[in-house]
Design an enzyme around this catalytic site. Structure first.
Site, mmCIF file in Angstrom:
data_model
loop_
_atom_site.group_PDB
_atom_site.id
_atom_site.type_symbol
_atom_site.label_atom_id
_atom_site.label_comp_id
_atom_site.label_asym_id
_atom_site.label_seq_id
_atom_site.Cartn_x
_atom_site.Cartn_y
_atom_site.Cartn_z
ATOM 1 C CG HIS A 117 -0.456 0.294 2.513
ATOM 2 N ND1 HIS A 117 -0.172 -0.680 3.444
ATOM 3 C CD2 HIS A 117 -0.166 1.468 3.114
ATOM 4 C CE1 HIS A 117 0.269 -0.117 4.554
ATOM 5 N NE2 HIS A 117 0.281 1.195 4.375
ATOM 6 C CG ASP A 140 0.404 -4.084 2.877
ATOM 7 O OD1 ASP A 140 0.886 -3.615 1.834
ATOM 8 O OD2 ASP A 140 -0.282 -3.418 3.665
ATOM 9 C CB SER A 183 2.749 1.903 6.423
ATOM 10 O OG SER A 183 1.491 1.962 7.022
#
Length: 720
Positions: A87, A223, A655
């Protein structure tokens, strides 16, 4: 003299706290040796503080990077290969994609360095060193310096510190405030501008579960994405060039294939974006009870429109995948945050704290003189501020909600050139820039979707904002169409030059002085410009004044809290600078009779498999690997582990952060938080605040067995 001694004592508290609460906190890497390493070692860490941060030898900090402007990544090979979240990379991946080559839906794997794809505009930043520069930054100010003068002096001092730090080098410097402006650190960075896309799994792996599972445990999302840093032949940053070569890092992370178990030490090293752990109850009330519920409502409608369209057409899905995910991420987080704050009783706890704080202040004359007005001033300020914040935030949501406003507003700079009697050369260059802008804009634009968004945001704007705070041009339009935005929108979009690529380019090419004078009469341009002017004239100035007042109160309140609780360890709020968080692998109790384990597996992916739901449509090849148990060296007890959780304190910006074990080896890639603890940006919940990480073995399994790009593993240092 007393003021100087007091400032020194505060810094002493910051640097040498005597009591640290387990697992909570985002700590300054330069100061790990001072106050964290002993506790980290008690939790199981087997290395030294210098292995984490050092300016004298290669260490972990040299392999942790700021990816783009808001994520973290880490270097995993001696040839500049880096891993971050899917992402985090998907905006770049989407820009490289087309309907014929959809790297979001289908994934992409460079099978040699020659197939790696340049990413225009993408940069990565690596910290070289940091330094406490509080004394230099605060030179010339004291508690009696007026707020505006204080900021002017501080800004001037910061500019000099930054300039001096990088003079004669290619490095870049920034100075950031800590503890609400009570302390300042200098960061000297190296920024690389030639970054290339190496590979990523298809969205059915990299975004498995999509928004349905976002902020939720258990997760089964692969991810991750891979990029490579390139440098010139001297290993220095360079713009893209075919002559550039893979960057040779000072350090890269070895990768563990051992996996994790309950209680194992974990450390997250990255760039957390923003937290507000020390604000008063009035701020929490404003955000969670007044502003965010209304922003959640308008984003809900936007998401519904985008999802409905995306489910009808693969091209629309590609065009709106990143846009929808971008607005949905905060949308869902805010909902969990509100629930978490209510469950923990955060406002009530803040109020109880404030009562005790007030009693402490009132018990001493000198404290009354310094701090007695803090909380009353906060109360009055936030009572007024919440209206201005809502108007500003909601108006932004409305006039960014339909993209036609953006493309219409882009004409303003060209129109201004005619009023300035600019040369034909300047006008021609501006037209060329607009045509180039249109190429990227319309690639990811659908007029029907945008029209529906326009109708929705126009309707909700009038329903949810008091009339006195509505843009006058909007009110005129609303009255003209008698509130029937749907009836007028179809004709507006059909004839507008801003809703079709060819029409827009022709409009730009034929644009002249007459067209410039008529531009203000275009509804889309008029609304876009008027909304910006309205906010600037009626809202921004007052909001800026209030923000300056809040910043000054925050600085004093932070200092006062440190005086009030001298035995408490105060870690600084996140501000997108490099931080260390540490804890242990840990399951948790979500609610009555629901106890979550600490990891998920490939078997769990197959349990969720549902070809009828795009979020859970497992690729056939992954099913085949599972059916044949073709797991290679990446399995544990007959299954491949996918994700795990720990109690590291993380937030947005973390992230892509490396998750590191006790030996300093990479075991995972952080990508999310669990729903029950998502309010940790305002209050950490030790029982339920959990960071969610991709098990690095699943990434390696996908690269090797699923993608057939096992050659990339030859670059890595794998530890069995």
């Amino acid at each position: 003299m007393k003021k100087k001694i007091f400032a020194i004592s505060i810094l002493f508290l910051i640097i040498f706290p005597s009591r640290i609460r387990a697992d909570e906190g985002m700590w300054i890497p330069m100061l790990i040796e001072k106050y964290n390493i002993r506790l980290m070692q008690e939790k199981g860490f087997k290395l030294s503080a210098e292995d984490i941060y050092s300016v004298n030898k290669a260490c972990m900090k040299d392999a942790v990077l700021l990816f783009g402007g808001g994520c973290t990544g880490e270097i995993i090979s001696g040839q500049g290969l880096l891993i971050t979240n899917h992402h985090c990379g998907r905006g770049n991946i989407q820009q490289l994609s087309s309907l014929e080559h959809d790297y979001i839906a289908n994934g992409y794997w460079a099978l040699s360095q020659g197939e790696e794809l340049p990413c225009p505009g993408l940069s990565i930043t690596i910290l070289k060193r940091m330094e406490d520069v509080t004394e230099k930054v605060l030179s010339g100010v004291n508690d009696n310096t007026p707020a505006e003068d204080r900021q002017t002096i501080i800004s001037s001092n910061i500019a000099k510190v930054q300039s001096d730090a990088v003079a004669g080098t290619h490095y870049r410097a920034s100075v950031r405030p800590f503890f609400m402006g009570n302390q300042y650190f200098l960061f000297v960075n190296e920024t690389f501008r030639d970054v290339r896309f190496v590979g990523a799994p298809p969205a059915t792996i990299g975004n498995f579960g999509s928004e349905t599972d976002n902020w939720i445990w258990p997760r089964h999302t692969g991810d991750f994405s891979l990029f490579r840093i390139y440098a010139d032949k001297s290993n220095n940053p360079s713009d893209f060039s075919k002559e550039n070569v893979p960057y040779k890092p000072a350090y890269f992370f070895p990768i563990s294939l051992k996996g994790v178990k309950e209680g194992d030490f974990t450390m997250v090293f990255g760039y957390p974006g923003s937290t507000v752990e020390y604000v008063p109850s009035y701020y929490i009330d404003m955000v969670s009870n007044y502003i965010n519920p209304k922003i959640i409502d308008i984003r809900t409608r936007k998401i519904e429109i985008m999802e409905a369209a995306m489910n009808t057409d693969p091209l629309i899905r590609l065009q709106y995948f990143v846009k929808k995910s971008g607005i949905a991420n905060s949308w869902k987080k805010w909902q969990g945050e509100i629930l978490g704050l209510k469950k923990m009783g955060t406002i009530g706890k803040k109020q109880q704290y404030e009562e005790k704080f007030t009693q402490w202040v009132d018990s001493d004359q000198s404290r009354r003189e310094k701090y007695a007005n803090l909380l009353p001033l906060y109360r009055d300020l936030y009572s007024k501020m919440k209206t201005y914040r809502l108007v500003s935030d909601y108006t932004s949501e409305v006039f960014s909600g339909a993209e036609v406003f953006r493309i219409a507003k882009s004409m303003g700079s060209l129109a201004a050139l005619y009023s300035e009697n600019a040369s034909s050369e300047e006008i021609g260059k501006a037209k060329d820039n607009l045509v180039a802008f249109a190429n990227g804009f319309f690639k990811n634009y659908n007029a029907i979707v945008d029209r529906k968004l326009f109708e929705a945001v126009m309707t909700m704007y009038g329903e949810n904002i008091e009339t006195q705070w509505l843009v006058p041009e909007y009110l005129s339009y609303k009255n003209r169409v008698k509130g029937n935005f749907s009836g007028s929108a179809e004709k507006l979009f059909a004839r507008s030059p801003f809703t079709d690529e060819n029409k827009f380019k022709e409009y730009v090419k034929g644009f002249n002085k007459s067209a410039a004078s008529k531009l203000k009469n275009d509804l889309f341009y008029s609304l876009a410009s008027a909304s910006e002017n309205f906010i600037n004239e009626k809202v921004s100035g007052e909001l800026m004044k209030m923000n300056i007042q809040v910043q000054e109160l925050n600085r004093l309140y932070m200092r006062a809290q440190m005086e009030f609780e001298p035995e408490k360890a105060f870690y600084p709020d996140a501000n997108l600078t490099l931080r260390v968080a540490y804890g242990n692998v840990s399951g948790y109790k979500a609610k009555d009779a629901v106890l979550y384990e600490n990891s998920t597996t490939l078997n769990g992916i197959m349990e969720k498999d549902n070809p009828e739901i795009i979020d859970y449509d497992v690729p056939d090849k992954l099913k085949e690997l599972w059916k044949n148990k073709d797991y290679g060296r990446y399995a544990e007890n007959g299954d491949v582990h996918v994700c795990f959780i720990a109690n590291n304190h993380t937030t947005g910006g973390n992230s892509g952060s490396p998750v590191i074990n006790a030996e300093g080896q990479l075991i995972g890639v952080n990508f999310d938080r669990a729903w029950e603890g998502v309010a940790s940006d305002m209050q950490y919940n030790p029982g339920q605040s959990r960071n969610i990480s991709l098990d690095i073995r699943y990434a390696l399994f996908i690269i090797d067995k699923f993608a057939g790009a096992g050659y990339l593993l030859d670059e890595m240092k794998l530890i069995q």
